[in-house]
Design a protein around this motif. Structure first.
Motif, short mmCIF file in Angstrom:
data_model
loop_
_atom_site.label_atom_id
_atom_site.label_comp_id
_atom_site.label_asym_id
_atom_site.label_seq_id
_atom_site.Cartn_x
_atom_site.Cartn_y
_atom_site.Cartn_z
N ILE A 161 -3.35 -35.87 16.86
CA ILE A 161 -4.23 -34.79 16.42
C ILE A 161 -5.64 -35.08 16.91
CG2 ILE A 161 -2.83 -34.24 14.40
CD1 ILE A 161 -4.95 -35.65 12.71
N ARG A 162 -6.45 -34.02 16.93
CA ARG A 162 -7.83 -34.14 17.38
C ARG A 162 -8.74 -33.56 16.30
NH1 ARG A 162 -9.23 -30.37 22.13
NH2 ARG A 162 -9.15 -28.94 20.40
N ILE A 163 -9.76 -34.34 15.94
CA ILE A 163 -10.75 -33.88 14.97
C ILE A 163 -12.13 -34.02 15.61
CG2 ILE A 163 -11.84 -34.33 12.74
CD1 ILE A 163 -9.09 -35.29 11.74
N ILE A 164 -12.93 -32.97 15.51
CA ILE A 164 -14.28 -32.96 16.05
C ILE A 164 -15.27 -33.05 14.88
CG2 ILE A 164 -16.00 -31.65 17.36
CD1 ILE A 164 -13.73 -32.26 19.18
N THR A 165 -16.24 -33.97 14.98
CA THR A 165 -17.34 -33.99 14.02
C THR A 165 -18.62 -33.69 14.79
OG1 THR A 165 -17.74 -36.37 14.23
CG2 THR A 165 -16.18 -35.67 12.53
N ASN A 211 -9.33 -38.70 18.54
CA ASN A 211 -7.92 -38.51 18.84
C ASN A 211 -7.15 -39.52 17.99
OD1 ASN A 211 -8.21 -36.49 20.92
ND2 ASN A 211 -9.11 -38.12 22.15
N ILE A 212 -6.34 -39.00 17.07
CA ILE A 212 -5.66 -39.86 16.09
C ILE A 212 -4.16 -39.79 16.32
CG2 ILE A 212 -5.32 -40.29 13.63
CD1 ILE A 212 -8.01 -38.79 13.18
N ASN A 213 -3.56 -40.96 16.49
CA ASN A 213 -2.15 -41.04 16.83
C ASN A 213 -1.44 -42.03 15.92
OD1 ASN A 213 0.14 -40.43 18.29
ND2 ASN A 213 -0.34 -41.85 19.95
N SER A 214 -0.30 -41.64 15.40
CA SER A 214 0.53 -42.51 14.59
C SER A 214 1.53 -43.21 15.51
CB SER A 214 1.27 -41.67 13.54
OG SER A 214 2.26 -42.42 12.93
N ILE A 215 1.50 -44.52 15.50
CA ILE A 215 2.46 -45.30 16.28
C ILE A 215 3.46 -45.87 15.27
CG2 ILE A 215 2.79 -47.22 17.90
CD1 ILE A 215 0.98 -44.97 18.97
N GLU A 218 -0.11 -36.39 8.91
CA GLU A 218 0.14 -35.02 8.43
C GLU A 218 -1.00 -34.54 7.54
OE1 GLU A 218 2.39 -32.50 8.98
OE2 GLU A 218 2.92 -33.78 10.66
N GLU A 219 -1.49 -35.41 6.68
CA GLU A 219 -2.62 -35.07 5.80
C GLU A 219 -3.86 -34.77 6.64
OE1 GLU A 219 -4.69 -34.20 2.36
OE2 GLU A 219 -2.52 -34.47 2.60
N LEU A 220 -4.10 -35.55 7.66
CA LEU A 220 -5.27 -35.34 8.51
C LEU A 220 -5.16 -34.08 9.37
CD1 LEU A 220 -6.06 -39.00 9.65
CD2 LEU A 220 -7.32 -37.61 7.99
N LYS A 221 -3.92 -33.61 9.60
CA LYS A 221 -3.73 -32.39 10.40
C LYS A 221 -4.45 -31.19 9.78
CE LYS A 221 0.39 -33.00 13.12
NZ LYS A 221 1.74 -32.56 13.42
N SER A 227 -8.75 -23.83 17.39
CA SER A 227 -9.57 -22.62 17.51
C SER A 227 -11.03 -22.92 17.20
CB SER A 227 -9.05 -21.51 16.58
OG SER A 227 -7.72 -21.23 16.89
N ASN A 228 -11.52 -24.05 17.71
CA ASN A 228 -12.92 -24.46 17.56
C ASN A 228 -13.36 -24.67 16.11
OD1 ASN A 228 -13.50 -24.54 20.31
ND2 ASN A 228 -13.65 -22.32 20.34
N ARG A 229 -12.40 -24.88 15.21
CA ARG A 229 -12.74 -25.20 13.84
C ARG A 229 -13.17 -26.66 13.79
NH1 ARG A 229 -8.67 -26.07 9.06
NH2 ARG A 229 -7.82 -27.25 10.77
N LYS A 230 -14.26 -26.94 13.14
CA LYS A 230 -14.81 -28.30 13.10
C LYS A 230 -14.53 -28.94 11.74
CE LYS A 230 -16.59 -27.37 17.08
NZ LYS A 230 -15.56 -26.99 17.95
N PHE A 231 -14.56 -30.26 11.71
CA PHE A 231 -14.38 -31.00 10.46
C PHE A 231 -15.55 -30.68 9.53
CE2 PHE A 231 -14.88 -34.77 7.78
CZ PHE A 231 -13.61 -34.85 7.26
N LEU A 232 -15.25 -30.40 8.27
CA LEU A 232 -16.32 -30.04 7.33
C LEU A 232 -16.72 -31.18 6.45
CD1 LEU A 232 -14.87 -26.56 6.35
CD2 LEU A 232 -16.59 -27.08 8.06
#
Length: 162
Positions: free
Chosen positions: A2-6, A135-139, A148-151, A157-162
């Motif tokens: 998953i990808r999270i943008i701050t 970029n967060i990856n579960s190995i 899954e929780e972080l998803k 759609s350009n939604r950013k971390f709040l």
């Protein structure tokens, strides 16, 4: 993955606290990214999310710092490791086999000895300001629920971390 943008240090700190609140004894977080990407900022926040009140510093010269919170935390910075054997000299196996949460900055340097189950987080600076991409990856199977929780916070759609 998953990808999270701050878009600010404060958002990065909130992300770290969220990750910390989701961790359990024995979890392993591996962080990578260029110098100044935000590995230590994220680590400090993860550690706060684990209930640690101590001042957290990067163990660049000592290799590992230990903290007490809701669980014991080992914070590694392996930037100066020249050979993986140095990790064994400091008791790496004992740390990894413990019930502590282990956070490893510059983990790609010791990739060949990382545990099979881990979370890998690669951090990229996106602009001159404090915008970051995580970029967060579960190995392995162990961290699928955490990811899954972080998803819920994934950049879609350009939604950013709040």
């Amino acid at each position: 993955m998953i990808r999270i943008i701050t878009e600010s240090t404060e958002q990065t700190e909130r992300l770290g606290k969220l990750i910390g609140s989701l961790l359990n004894s024995g979890d392993i977080i591996c962080l990578d990214g260029d110098l100044g990407a935000g590995k230590t900022t994220l680590t400090k926040s993860i550690v706060k999310g684990l209930g640690v009140d101590e001042y957290v510093t990067s163990p660049t010269f000592t290799i590992v710092n230990e903290y007490e919170g809701k669980v014991h935390v080992n914070h590694f910075d392996v930037y100066r490791i020249s050979d993986v054997d140095e990790m064994y000299d400091i008791g790496y196996d004992e740390y990894m086999d413990s019930e502590s949460v282990n956070i490893i900055e510059w983990s790609s340097i010791i990739k060949e000895i990382l545990p099979e189950d881990r979370i890998e987080i690669n951090i990229e600076r996106l602009e001159k300001d404090n915008k970051r991409k995580f970029n967060i990856n579960s190995i392995g199977e162990r961290y699928k629920d955490l990811v899954e929780e972080l998803k819920k916070y994934e950049d879609t759609s350009n939604r950013k971390f709040l």
